[in-house]
Design a protein around this motif. Sequence first.
Motif, short mmCIF file in Angstrom:
data_model
loop_
_atom_site.label_atom_id
_atom_site.label_comp_id
_atom_site.label_asym_id
_atom_site.label_seq_id
_atom_site.Cartn_x
_atom_site.Cartn_y
_atom_site.Cartn_z
N PRO A 153 52.89 38.93 -34.70
CA PRO A 153 53.53 39.94 -33.84
C PRO A 153 55.05 40.02 -34.06
CG PRO A 153 51.97 38.65 -32.57
CD PRO A 153 52.06 38.01 -33.91
N TYR A 156 55.70 42.01 -37.13
CA TYR A 156 55.49 43.45 -36.91
C TYR A 156 56.66 44.06 -36.14
CZ TYR A 156 52.61 47.68 -36.14
OH TYR A 156 52.11 48.96 -36.12
N GLU A 162 59.05 50.37 -33.30
CA GLU A 162 58.50 51.54 -32.60
C GLU A 162 56.98 51.60 -32.74
OE1 GLU A 162 60.67 55.41 -32.33
OE2 GLU A 162 59.00 56.08 -33.55
N SER A 163 56.49 51.40 -33.96
CA SER A 163 55.04 51.43 -34.17
C SER A 163 54.38 50.25 -33.47
CB SER A 163 54.71 51.38 -35.66
OG SER A 163 55.20 52.52 -36.29
N GLU A 165 55.36 48.83 -30.73
CA GLU A 165 55.29 49.13 -29.30
C GLU A 165 54.19 50.17 -29.03
OE1 GLU A 165 58.98 50.33 -27.54
OE2 GLU A 165 58.11 50.39 -25.53
N ALA A 166 54.14 51.20 -29.87
CA ALA A 166 53.09 52.21 -29.70
C ALA A 166 51.71 51.59 -29.87
CB ALA A 166 53.29 53.34 -30.71
N GLY A 167 51.64 50.52 -30.67
CA GLY A 167 50.36 49.84 -30.89
C GLY A 167 50.00 48.85 -29.80
N GLY A 168 50.87 48.72 -28.79
CA GLY A 168 50.52 47.88 -27.64
C GLY A 168 51.15 46.50 -27.64
N LEU A 169 52.04 46.20 -28.59
CA LEU A 169 52.68 44.88 -28.57
C LEU A 169 53.84 44.88 -27.56
CD1 LEU A 169 52.84 43.68 -32.30
CD2 LEU A 169 51.05 43.42 -30.62
N ALA B 49 52.77 58.76 -26.96
CA ALA B 49 52.57 57.37 -27.40
C ALA B 49 53.01 56.37 -26.33
CB ALA B 49 53.34 57.12 -28.70
N LEU B 51 56.03 55.81 -25.45
CA LEU B 51 57.32 55.20 -25.80
C LEU B 51 58.44 55.75 -24.92
CD1 LEU B 51 56.91 55.35 -29.68
CD2 LEU B 51 56.80 53.31 -28.26
N ARG B 72 47.11 52.29 -25.46
CA ARG B 72 47.80 52.04 -26.74
C ARG B 72 46.87 51.42 -27.78
NH1 ARG B 72 53.78 50.01 -24.72
NH2 ARG B 72 54.73 52.07 -24.88
N TYR B 77 49.64 55.36 -34.72
CA TYR B 77 50.94 56.05 -34.67
C TYR B 77 51.66 55.94 -36.02
CZ TYR B 77 55.67 57.11 -32.89
OH TYR B 77 56.91 57.66 -32.67
N MET B 98 49.07 44.71 -40.23
CA MET B 98 49.86 44.80 -38.99
C MET B 98 49.18 45.74 -37.99
SD MET B 98 53.78 45.06 -40.29
CE MET B 98 54.51 43.81 -41.36
N LEU B 101 46.96 44.46 -35.09
CA LEU B 101 47.49 43.78 -33.90
C LEU B 101 47.45 44.71 -32.70
CD1 LEU B 101 50.57 42.08 -35.59
CD2 LEU B 101 48.56 40.90 -34.72
N ARG B 141 47.78 51.91 -42.15
CA ARG B 141 48.02 50.99 -41.03
C ARG B 141 47.52 51.60 -39.73
NH1 ARG B 141 54.13 49.61 -39.47
NH2 ARG B 141 54.02 51.80 -38.84
N ARG B 145 43.23 50.72 -37.29
CA ARG B 145 42.93 50.50 -35.86
C ARG B 145 41.71 51.31 -35.41
NH1 ARG B 145 47.47 48.71 -33.26
NH2 ARG B 145 46.96 49.71 -31.28
#
Lengths: 280, 214
Positions: A153, A156, A162-163, A165-169, B49, B51, B72, B77, B98, B101, B141, B145
Amino acid sequence: MLEEMLALGFMQRALAAAALTGLLCGFVGFFVVLNHMSFLGVGLSHSAFGGLALGLVMGWPPMLTGAAFSLLSALGIGALGRDRRMGTDTAVGILFATAMALGIALTGLIRGQYVDLFSYLFGNVLTVSSSELWALIITAALVFTVLGAYFKPMLYISFDPESAEAGGLPVTSLHYLLLILVALTVIVAVKVVGVILASAFLTIPPASALQLSTRYRQVVLLSMSLALMAALGGLFISFVVDISSGAAIILLSSAIFAMAAAVRRLRPPLTAPKKLRLPS
Amino acid sequence: MVVDFQSVTLAYNGHIVLDGLSFAVESGTFLGIVGPNGVGKTTVLRLAAGLLRPTRGRVSVFGQDPASPRVRSRIGYLPQLPGTNDIFPVTVRDVVDMGLLGAAKSRPVDEVLQELDLRDIQDAPLAALSGGQRQLTFLARALARDPDLLLLDEPTTGLSPMAKEHFLARLKELLERRRMTVIAVYHDVEDMNPLTDRILRLTSRPSPRLRGVR
């Protein structure tokens, strides 16, 4: 010469402390360099100076007060750095100058303890006590465990926040965690190479490793190996030539960086692996 | 509705970027967002998203707050010009990894690499890739997902005409194979994928509005 060196109790502790600090700085420094946080390292180590001086004035353990200052500065830099009108570099500039000024002001109150304070400014690994070595081992174990657990994490969020955060981290929490781990590493490095050079030990070995590899696993291992080499080699040189151990470690790190940069220049440049195939 | 904007206003530093924007995107729709620079196209994508938070109004994705981890985990994205840090020591495969995750579902990385014609260069360092290869890597990437909603921010900006054609063809192929909801921001209408079902044309005045084209 080596046998004579290894027979000395203080030298055994110094070698253990230097080796551990090298491995730790090589590991944590990987993220410091990739996140362009070298100036943050400078800020946190200089912030520790205020805490060290306060500890000496008050008769408290200076490494504890130094660590507290470094951690508080890390959190303050994290919070202030989120203000778009300020940015991290300005936050570092404000906090480290304030803590440093406090340290200098307190220096006037320290009677007869200038030597102690100077040993923290320039580092003196030869004075590491058994209890300090244990504190270092526990801190290093903590940082290795936490950063190891969150390595991917962290990678990443360092690469594309930004990606991530958008991915949920939880990017903000992870960023603060990284700041805390850097602050803990800095305080360990202060004992070995001193306030002034601590950030260099976080920066130079990973920067050298990045000259030699384009794969992150190799870069981390190389960074730790080169930092370990510089720590042990620098300590040996300082023993033989009778110069400051912190300065010897950093000068050796810089020499390794120069060699790594030269090796990189001898290699062919990276090129796109193949031409794009047009769809049929 | 997969995405639902209800009277969304977003102000930044006292500046209104979006003013009362409402639109909805149904499952399986490909929505293209176009408009001049600075009109708030990327802002719409970033709101979807999770954000950004709207100053007024409501944004929901899959009927929930888009910032929630559950939402999310279902989003893929692709930000504008991501990963431009060339010192980063990662390979194509590392970047695709990545994407796994925080994901609710995932697809085998090898399968995604194969689908986007990246398998042969999976061990290549990112810094050595061309612009088109990079953009396909970042698309891979997002696709690793197995997202239910794919958000693309100017995916072909900065690419050569050949790389642009290649990227759009790959995107078209995969959308023909797998139905998913897509919102894509485009700088030029010409860049829009032929699969686009609806267009959201943002204008600075009057307020942004939605137009269906099909």
